[in-house]
Design a protein around this motif. Sequence first.
Motif, PDB file in Angstrom:
ATOM      1  N   PHE A   1     -18.136  -2.213 -16.268  1.00  0.00           N
ATOM      2  CA  PHE A   1     -19.118  -2.393 -15.135  1.00  0.00           C
ATOM      3  C   PHE A   1     -18.799  -1.558 -13.865  1.00  0.00           C
ATOM      4  O   PHE A   1     -17.537  -1.174 -13.735  1.00  0.00           O
ATOM      5  N   VAL A   2     -20.012  -1.190 -13.085  1.00  0.00           N
ATOM      6  CA  VAL A   2     -19.680  -0.424 -12.042  1.00  0.00           C
ATOM      7  C   VAL A   2     -20.356  -1.212 -10.675  1.00  0.00           C
ATOM      8  O   VAL A   2     -21.473  -1.539 -11.052  1.00  0.00           O
ATOM      9  N   GLN A   3     -19.592  -1.311  -9.934  1.00  0.00           N
ATOM     10  CA  GLN A   3     -20.008  -2.219  -8.848  1.00  0.00           C
ATOM     11  C   GLN A   3     -19.831  -1.341  -7.305  1.00  0.00           C
ATOM     12  O   GLN A   3     -19.002  -0.768  -6.907  1.00  0.00           O
ATOM     13  N   LEU A   4     -21.049  -1.303  -6.676  1.00  0.00           N
ATOM     14  CA  LEU A   4     -20.971  -0.839  -5.471  1.00  0.00           C
ATOM     15  C   LEU A   4     -20.663  -1.550  -4.164  1.00  0.00           C
ATOM     16  O   LEU A   4     -20.704  -2.730  -4.500  1.00  0.00           O
ATOM     17  N   LEU A   5     -19.590  -1.040  -3.440  1.00  0.00           N
ATOM     18  CA  LEU A   5     -18.689  -1.603  -2.756  1.00  0.00           C
ATOM     19  C   LEU A   5     -19.284  -1.870  -1.237  1.00  0.00           C
ATOM     20  O   LEU A   5     -19.632  -0.474  -0.606  1.00  0.00           O
ATOM     21  N   ASP A   6     -19.871  -3.110  -0.781  1.00  0.00           N
ATOM     22  CA  ASP A   6     -20.205  -2.998   0.748  1.00  0.00           C
ATOM     23  C   ASP A   6     -18.820  -2.901   1.550  1.00  0.00           C
ATOM     24  O   ASP A   6     -17.904  -2.767   1.314  1.00  0.00           O
ATOM     25  N   ASP A   7     -19.263  -2.865   3.034  1.00  0.00           N
ATOM     26  CA  ASP A   7     -18.227  -2.460   3.827  1.00  0.00           C
ATOM     27  C   ASP A   7     -17.264  -3.503   3.928  1.00  0.00           C
ATOM     28  O   ASP A   7     -15.887  -3.105   4.049  1.00  0.00           O
ATOM     29  N   SER A   8     -17.451  -4.695   3.648  1.00  0.00           N
ATOM     30  CA  SER A   8     -16.444  -5.929   3.975  1.00  0.00           C
ATOM     31  C   SER A   8     -15.534  -5.967   2.623  1.00  0.00           C
ATOM     32  O   SER A   8     -14.338  -6.116   2.795  1.00  0.00           O
ATOM     33  N   HIS A   9     -16.391  -5.722   1.448  1.00  0.00           N
ATOM     34  CA  HIS A   9     -15.440  -5.547   0.311  1.00  0.00           C
ATOM     35  C   HIS A   9     -14.549  -4.399   0.362  1.00  0.00           C
ATOM     36  O   HIS A   9     -13.525  -4.321  -0.176  1.00  0.00           O
ATOM     37  N   LEU A  10     -14.903  -3.191   0.740  1.00  0.00           N
ATOM     38  CA  LEU A  10     -14.302  -1.982   0.790  1.00  0.00           C
ATOM     39  C   LEU A  10     -13.147  -2.125   1.561  1.00  0.00           C
ATOM     40  O   LEU A  10     -11.870  -1.612   1.358  1.00  0.00           O
ATOM     41  N   ASP A  11     -13.276  -2.804   2.831  1.00  0.00           N
ATOM     42  CA  ASP A  11     -12.092  -3.107   3.623  1.00  0.00           C
ATOM     43  C   ASP A  11     -10.946  -3.808   2.951  1.00  0.00           C
ATOM     44  O   ASP A  11      -9.978  -3.483   3.343  1.00  0.00           O
ATOM     45  N   TYR A  12     -11.520  -4.883   2.349  1.00  0.00           N
ATOM     46  CA  TYR A  12     -10.575  -5.710   1.563  1.00  0.00           C
ATOM     47  C   TYR A  12      -9.684  -4.732   0.498  1.00  0.00           C
ATOM     48  O   TYR A  12      -8.708  -4.915   0.542  1.00  0.00           O
ATOM     49  N   GLU A  13     -10.417  -3.921  -0.076  1.00  0.00           N
ATOM     50  CA  GLU A  13      -9.930  -3.071  -1.270  1.00  0.00           C
ATOM     51  C   GLU A  13      -9.076  -1.904  -0.723  1.00  0.00           C
ATOM     52  O   GLU A  13      -7.978  -2.002  -1.364  1.00  0.00           O
ATOM     53  N   LYS A  14      -9.348  -1.576   0.436  1.00  0.00           N
ATOM     54  CA  LYS A  14      -8.270  -0.537   1.112  1.00  0.00           C
ATOM     55  C   LYS A  14      -6.921  -1.092   1.492  1.00  0.00           C
ATOM     56  O   LYS A  14      -6.111  -0.407   1.522  1.00  0.00           O
ATOM     57  N   GLN A  15      -6.718  -2.672   1.400  1.00  0.00           N
ATOM     58  CA  GLN A  15      -5.717  -2.967   1.800  1.00  0.00           C
ATOM     59  C   GLN A  15      -4.587  -3.216   0.511  1.00  0.00           C
ATOM     60  O   GLN A  15      -3.454  -3.208   0.433  1.00  0.00           O
ATOM     61  N   SER A  16      -5.180  -2.974  -0.696  1.00  0.00           N
ATOM     62  CA  SER A  16      -4.256  -2.825  -1.632  1.00  0.00           C
ATOM     63  C   SER A  16      -3.697  -1.472  -1.731  1.00  0.00           C
ATOM     64  O   SER A  16      -3.725  -0.457  -1.336  1.00  0.00           O
ATOM     65  N   GLU A  17      -2.231  -1.563  -2.271  1.00  0.00           N
ATOM     66  CA  GLU A  17      -1.661  -0.293  -2.191  1.00  0.00           C
ATOM     67  C   GLU A  17      -2.031   0.659  -3.239  1.00  0.00           C
ATOM     68  O   GLU A  17      -1.621   1.900  -3.540  1.00  0.00           O
ATOM     69  N   ASN A  18      -2.688   0.043  -4.423  1.00  0.00           N
ATOM     70  CA  ASN A  18      -3.372   1.043  -5.624  1.00  0.00           C
ATOM     71  C   ASN A  18      -4.488   1.751  -5.202  1.00  0.00           C
ATOM     72  O   ASN A  18      -5.165   2.097  -5.988  1.00  0.00           O
ATOM     73  N   PHE A  19      -5.173   1.457  -3.951  1.00  0.00           N
ATOM     74  CA  PHE A  19      -6.371   2.011  -3.600  1.00  0.00           C
ATOM     75  C   PHE A  19      -6.463   3.415  -3.461  1.00  0.00           C
ATOM     76  O   PHE A  19      -5.577   4.183  -2.682  1.00  0.00           O
TER      77      PHE A  19
END
Length: 68
Positions: A46-64
């Motif tokens: 699956f390929v998912q486009l990240l919106d701004d709020s989802h991207l901000d959440y993902e950036k908090q991960s140490e694996n980002f």
Amino acid sequence: MIYKVYYQESKQEVPVRECTMTLYVEADSERDVRLKLKDKPYNIEFVQLLDDSHLDYEKQSENFQVES
């Protein structure tokens, strides 16, 4: 745009949720993401486009880490 890609490490693997890996790719479209990854042995689920709020959440991960 940043896309989140869910994949298995081998095209021979059957997709199993517990073994699914993720990576982040900067691209213009889903098609562009798939073209960038076509030389890798990944079984893309699956390929998912990240919106701004989802991207901000993902950036908090140490694996980002974004691949371009």
